[in-house]
Write a protein that holds these residues in place. Structure first.
Motif, short mmCIF file in Angstrom:
data_model
loop_
_atom_site.label_atom_id
_atom_site.label_comp_id
_atom_site.label_asym_id
_atom_site.label_seq_id
_atom_site.Cartn_x
_atom_site.Cartn_y
_atom_site.Cartn_z
N ASN A 191 0.79 -1.23 0.00
CA ASN A 191 0.00 0.00 0.00
C ASN A 191 0.82 1.28 0.00
O ASN A 191 0.27 2.36 -0.12
CB ASN A 191 -0.92 0.02 1.23
CG ASN A 191 -1.88 -1.16 1.25
OD1 ASN A 191 -2.59 -1.39 0.29
ND2 ASN A 191 -1.89 -1.90 2.36
N GLY A 192 2.14 1.16 0.17
CA GLY A 192 2.95 2.34 0.41
C GLY A 192 2.89 2.72 1.88
O GLY A 192 1.99 2.29 2.62
N ALA A 193 3.84 3.49 2.34
CA ALA A 193 3.87 3.93 3.73
C ALA A 193 2.65 4.79 4.03
O ALA A 193 2.34 5.72 3.28
CB ALA A 193 5.15 4.70 4.02
N ALA A 194 1.96 4.48 5.11
CA ALA A 194 0.80 5.29 5.50
C ALA A 194 1.26 6.70 5.85
O ALA A 194 2.20 6.86 6.63
CB ALA A 194 0.09 4.65 6.70
N PRO A 195 0.64 7.73 5.30
CA PRO A 195 1.14 9.10 5.50
C PRO A 195 1.10 9.56 6.94
O PRO A 195 1.87 10.43 7.33
CB PRO A 195 0.22 9.94 4.61
CG PRO A 195 -0.98 9.09 4.36
CD PRO A 195 -0.51 7.68 4.39
N GLY A 236 -1.07 -3.57 10.33
CA GLY A 236 -2.18 -3.94 9.46
C GLY A 236 -2.65 -2.76 8.66
O GLY A 236 -2.12 -1.64 8.76
N ALA A 237 -3.66 -3.01 7.83
CA ALA A 237 -4.24 -1.96 6.99
C ALA A 237 -5.74 -2.18 6.89
O ALA A 237 -6.22 -3.30 6.91
CB ALA A 237 -3.61 -1.98 5.60
N VAL A 238 -6.46 -1.07 6.80
CA VAL A 238 -7.91 -1.10 6.62
C VAL A 238 -8.24 -0.37 5.33
O VAL A 238 -7.83 0.78 5.14
CB VAL A 238 -8.65 -0.45 7.80
CG1 VAL A 238 -10.16 -0.45 7.56
CG2 VAL A 238 -8.32 -1.17 9.11
N ASN A 239 -8.95 -1.05 4.45
CA ASN A 239 -9.37 -0.46 3.17
C ASN A 239 -10.88 -0.62 3.05
O ASN A 239 -11.42 -1.69 3.36
CB ASN A 239 -8.68 -1.16 2.00
CG ASN A 239 -9.11 -0.60 0.65
OD1 ASN A 239 -8.88 0.57 0.35
ND2 ASN A 239 -9.74 -1.43 -0.18
#
Length: 701
Positions: A144-148, A155-158
């Motif tokens: 996803n790329g580094a979260a800004p 983890g990640a939420v989309n």
């Protein structure tokens, strides 16, 4: 003769063409729903696109709109309560929803919208906007790329937006919850121009007091989702607006040093001062396009913008005595965000010497300009009591002021950019799949003085993050997987002093921090029941000043765990959703703040065959004890919550249908501390919600 000729004419049967709306503008569209309807068979895996869960070398769950509607979830946070690896916490000093995944935070403003960061409302997102809520567990900087915002290391939420389905949608919903808050929503969708063009509109209104005495909230949402397709081109677009206001909402509560964590106050009564509030308004838009250049070669591009405004007045208490005596001060702030983001990429599918390749190349960029101002009352504060709260006159917020609340200046500028390349290599008729990739990421950040606008600091660093993943299909419905992947966040700047002593390398900027993760697991699809079990370990750098006076990375936070998830409808009419996670964290020999050892979720639905359209459901959420301070001297008790619901769908002869839903959350009305911390190093606590009855009816016509 005519009859014989007619009989001799060949009969040509044409394949049925099914039009599938695509939220992500892909040819495949969303992954199909799994048995039971609560989760999908896969979801978006960053730049790799949509993948089946058995073929993915990562742990992923995609929660469906059907689950969201049946549980009457009001926000994304309420949807994520179903996940055994996730707990919902709160941002530092505000009401921002924050998701602890594998013991590490995902800020709500680091949540992705159809793969793009920064487009959604920063503190709270109404669930009516959402078709799917996808949780990818584990580090994900390559995907996803580094979260800004610097989170997303665990983890990640989309979230995926709604689209017009093949059939028309015409639904009106009305409801009410404990405290008297009323709810109304409309969901309309049509396909036009020979099914090639789709439009979907959602409108929501919530207003009134909540189940917490003294607390009220008001929400308005409107969104439009569009999609169009031709033989080689697919386009989707979204426009959304949300206005969310809270008054006297239950605040975060900090326990003072040297004090054991006391019993939680009554959940049904707000500890907040009546003059506190939080108002948030957001307008956002996005467009995504995919073009088939040749067979097996696809070009895609996406872009989005958001304009956000926040106004807040807080008075979060700090408990200063074991009897619940507290001290608070007023904190006002305003914030204006201007976000623009986009990505472009190529995806090629081909085979060489019997080896399949799915090559993906992409470039992405993100830009945030944020204007801020703040004002504090005297830090001496005013007295309170979390067990017997009482109102005080709002103190003047003029003791410590930064900028102008009426006209905030630019205080933060963030830019990220990256290029990535990956190849999913498949062998032996796709039984063995190897994912290899690399992303070059650049992080830039500038801070500015609140009063003058002068630049105070600047950060610009780059880092390369690789990925390696493998999936082996032992059978058509059984796969094993393993991965190595990294998380990425901005490095710190060395302070001028530490403990009153000058830092040798004051002002030096550390390179971006890399969180390293390894994971192995297995996935099973028994046809109507799916399960995943995984074992993982991650290490996150921790910086500090060493004995030599140099600021550098001194240690690592090590998170190690085991996760199990289960979903589906193993027996007709019985649906399961849940799992368990075990987490062992280590920070200099102690557990990290807000990281429970055990988390268990069990959700069951029963649709009795003798009562068509009727469903009972129950859910148990258990969270083990956790700590509210780094020294592990403030222990937060474990808690267990039970929810119970029922719904009944009545179909009428004229094609209309009425679905009535009722749900009780926190059935036993237990008072408990729901979470500890969320912002690194802080151990503030949040109070769990009281017993809440939610009733609604949806008319489909």
């Amino acid at each position: 003769m005519r009859a014989a000729s007619a009989a001799a004419e060949p009969v040509v049967e044409l394949d049925e063409m099914l039009v599938t709306a695509s939220a992500d503008a892909s040819a495949e569209g969303l992954r199909p729903v799994y048995a039971g309807g609560q989760v999908a068979t896969g979801g978006r895996v960053g730049l790799l696109g949509s993948m089946d869960f058995l073929s993915t070398p990562f742990s992923l769950t995609s929660y469906t709109q059907e689950l969201i509607e049946n549980q009457q979830s009001a926000s994304v946070g309420e949807v994520l309560l179903n996940d055994p690896a996730v707990r919902v916490a709160r941002g530092f000093g505000n009401f921002q929803q924050l998701y602890m995944v594998r013991g590490l935070p995902v800020y709500s403003d680091d949540m992705a919208y159809n793969g793009l960061y920064g487009l959604l409302p920063r503190q709270y997102l109404a669930a009516e906007l959402v078709e799917r809520v996808e949780v990818l567990r584990g580090a994900n900087a390559f995907l996803n790329g580094a979260a800004p915002g610097g989170s997303g290391l665990g983890g990640a939420v989309n979230v995926m937006p709604k689209r017009a389905p093949n059939g028309a949608v015409s639904e009106v919903t009305a409801g009410v919850q404990s405290g008297g808050q009323i709810y109304g929503a409309v969901d309309l969708a049509r396909r036009l121009a020979g099914e090639r063009f789709g439009v979907r509109f959602n409108g929501v209104r919530r207003d009134g007091d909540t189940a917490v005495d003294g607390e009220s909230s008001e929400l308005a949402l409107a969104s439009v989702g569009l999609d169009w397709w031709s033989d080689v081109v697919r386009v989707s677009a979204d426009l959304g607006w949300q206005d969310f206001d809270r008054e006297a909402s239950q605040p975060s509560i900090t326990i003072g040093g040297g004090i054991q964590v006391p019993d939680a106050p009554r959940a049904s009564r707000s500890v907040a001062q009546p003059w506190t509030y939080s108002d948030e308004r957001d307008l956002f838009a996005t467009i995504r396009t995919e073009v088939d250049l040749t067979e097996g070669l696809v070009l895609w591009a996406a872009a989005g913008v958001r304009e956000g405004e926040e106004e807040n007045s807080f008075a979060n208490p700090t408990v200063v005595a074991a009897d619940g005596t507290s001290s608070s001060y007023r904190f006002d702030n305003v914030r204006e965000d201007h976000v623009a983001t986009g990505e472009v990429g190529l995806r090629a599918s081909f085979a060489t010497a019997g080896v399949g390749h799915r090559v993906v190349a992409s470039a992405a960029a993100y830009a945030l300009d944020s204007d801020n101002a703040y004002a504090f009352s005297s830090f001496a504060g005013f007295a309170g009591d979390i067990y017997a709260p009482f109102a005080v006159v709002a103190p003047a917020a003029d003791f410590f002021v930064g900028g102008s609340l009426a006209a905030p200046l630019r205080t933060e500028r963030v830019r990220t950019s990256s290029v990535a390349l990956a190849d999913v290599i498949s062998f032996a008729d796709d039984r063995l799949m190897l994912t290899l990739g690399v992303r070059r990421q650049k992080i830039e950040s500038d801070s500015y003085d609140y009063d003058s606008g002068a630049r105070l600091s600047s950060y610009s660093e780059s880092r390369t993050t690789p990925v390696a993943g493998v999936v082996y299909r032992f059978a058509s419905r059984v796969s094993g997987y393993a991965n190595y992947i990294e998380g990425l966040s901005k490095g710190d700047t060395a302070p001028a002093t530490s403990g009153g002593t000058a830092v040798v390398n004051a002002g030096d900027v550390l390179r971006p921090y890399v969180t390293e993760q390894i994971e192995v697991g297995a996935k099973f699809d028994f046809g109507r029941l799916g399960t995943t079990v995984g074992v993982f370990q991650s290490e996150k750098p921790i910086a500090g000043v060493g004995s030599d006076g140099v600021f550098r990375v001194l240690d690592h936070q090590r998170n190690r765990g085991v996760e199990f998830t289960a979903f589906g409808e193993p027996v007709s009419g019985v649906r399961l959703l849940g799992g368990a996670s075990f987490l062992d964290t280590d920070v200099a020999g102690n557990d990290s703040i807000g990281a429970p050892t055990w988390q268990v979720n069990t959700g069951v639905e029963w649709a009795p065959v003798f009562l068509p359209g009727f469903v009972l459901d129950g859910r148990m959420i258990h969270t083990d004890e956790q700590f509210a301070n780094a020294a592990n001297t403030q222990r937060v008790p474990s808690w267990t919550r039970f929810d119970f619901g029922a719904r009944w769908r009545l179909d009428f002869d004229d094609g209309r249908a009425l679905t009535v839903r009722a749900r009780v959350e926190n059935l036993l009305d237990r008072d408990y501390w729901a979470s500890a911390g969320g912002y690194p190093g802080a151990g503030y606590l949040t109070v769990g919600g009281p017993r809440t009855l939610v009733v609604s009816g949806t008319l489909s016509f």
